[in-house]
Design an enzyme around this catalytic site. Structure first.
Site: not given
Ligand code: DOR
Ligand code: ZN
Length: 347
Positions: A14, A16, A100, A137, A175, A248
């Site tokens: 997971h 980003h 997702k 999520h 998460h 995450d």
């Molecule tokens: O804290 C988070 N940041 N939770 C999420 O679900 C998305 C993520 C983000 O993309 O910044």
């Molecule tokens: Zn995330």
């Protein structure tokens, strides 16, 4: 105590990575640790089609430092208008492993997310049929739900009926932050699993307010009370293959976090594996780290386990206070903290 810990190379299930300059700045941190990562699709605009996902994958590959091997695996962003044909296409690609579900309004860049689960039933049917994993999520979004209860409410109101309605759909509850989530996953069949972040293993909600408001510890789902952290740590270190690593890691520019309405996300990539090692060591379970970090996620997603290894050395080091990014700054999780395991760079 041994001064060296060698593990099969881990994967991050997971992650980003963003796009453009931020993408180029953050990819090297993940590529130096992880063999593969499941990359989240919440760009603006979101990654909703296979073509967009595969084009994004090429941009990620272009940001990998030369000499490093890193395999980004992609996800599609579900909306009320997702076409089941996109699911059929995605299932044919070796590089797209999941879709997702962001409940609309749940988190960063979720505005285009799903407004009512009934709207995507044909899509979930296609996913179940083709074996595409649903990453969730798991937070209820109704304003009347207390922010600390959103995960438990989602499990009760949305997820429990969903897994009954789609009994063979593969689901990852992402998460997880609560004892309720741990119990839900433990009591579900083997095709229902969960990822756990380093921040939810290491910190509780006091950390958010220690000495003042600390925006770099704010993520969603938000940190919970200590009893929940204990339940997560027990699950992660139990050797149960339903619980595996997903950082995450979610970088945001410093000014976007330190603002009157700071956005959610912890940038853990600069020290991710070391932070997990810290948590596992405190629990006396370093021998269970390899399963959690390197084996169970690959097994769940049906990809081969990695054969390369990484080495952690018992050595104090300080997480950088800030990471420069094209004129901006990103503050990593645990900035300035001293950690006791350090990833040895390969080569
Ligand atoms: O804290 C988070 N940041 N939770 C999420 O679900 C998305 C993520 C983000 O993309 O910044
Ligand atoms: Zn995330």
């Amino acid at each position: 105590m041994s001064a060296i810990l060698t593990l099969p190379q881990p994967d991050d299930w997971h992650l980003h990575l963003r796009d453009a300059e931020l993408l180029n700045s953050v990819v090297p941190f993940s590529a130096r640790q992880f063999s593969r990562a499941l990359v989240m699709p919440n760009l603006q605009p979101p990654v909703t089609t296979c073509e967009q996902a595969l084009a994004y994958r090429q941009r990620i590959l272009a940001a990998v430092p030369s000499g490093q091997a890193f395999n980004p695996l992609m996800t599609l962003y579900l909306t009320d208008r997702t076409n089941p044909l996109d699911i059929t296409h995605a299932a044919l690609s070796e590089f797209i492993l999941a879709a997702k579900l962001y409940p609309a309004g749940a988190t960063t860049h979720s505005e285009a997310g799903v407004t009512a689960i009934e709207r995507i039933e044909p899509v979930l049917d296609a996913m179940q049929e083709h074996g595409l994993v649903l990453c969730v999520h798991g937070e209820a979004t109704h304003a009347s739900v207390d922010v600390f209860d959103r995960e438990a409410a989602f499990i009760e109101q949305i997820l429990t009926p969903l897994v009954q309605r789609f009994p063979t759909l593969k689901v990852v509850l992402e998460h997880i932050t609560t004892r309720e989530a741990v119990e839900f996953v433990e009591n579900s069949p083997a095709h229902i699993a969960a990822t756990i972040t380093p921040q939810h293993l290491l910190y509780n909600r006091n950390t958010l307010f220690q000495g003042g408001l600390r925006p770099h510890y704010y993520c969603l789902p938000v940190l919970k009370r200590e009893t929940h952290r204990q339940a997560l740590l027990t699950a992660a270190t139990s050797g149960n293959p339903k619980f595996f690593l997903g950082t995450d890691s979610a970088p945001h520019r410093r000014q976007d976090k330190e603002s009157a309405c700071g956005c959610a996300g912890c940038f853990s990539a600069p020290a991710a594996l070391e932070l997990y090692a810290e948590a596992f060591e405190h629990a006396g379970a370093l021998d269970r780290l390899a399963g959690f970090a390197s084996h169970y996620g690959a097994d769940f997603y049906g990809v081969a386990r990695n054969t390369a290894t990484v080495t952690l050395v018992r050595e104090n080091w300080q997480v950088p206070e800030a990471i420069p990014c094209n004129g901006d700054t990103v503050i990593p999780l645990a900035a300035g903290d001293t950690l006791s395991w350090r990833l040895r760079d390969s080569g």
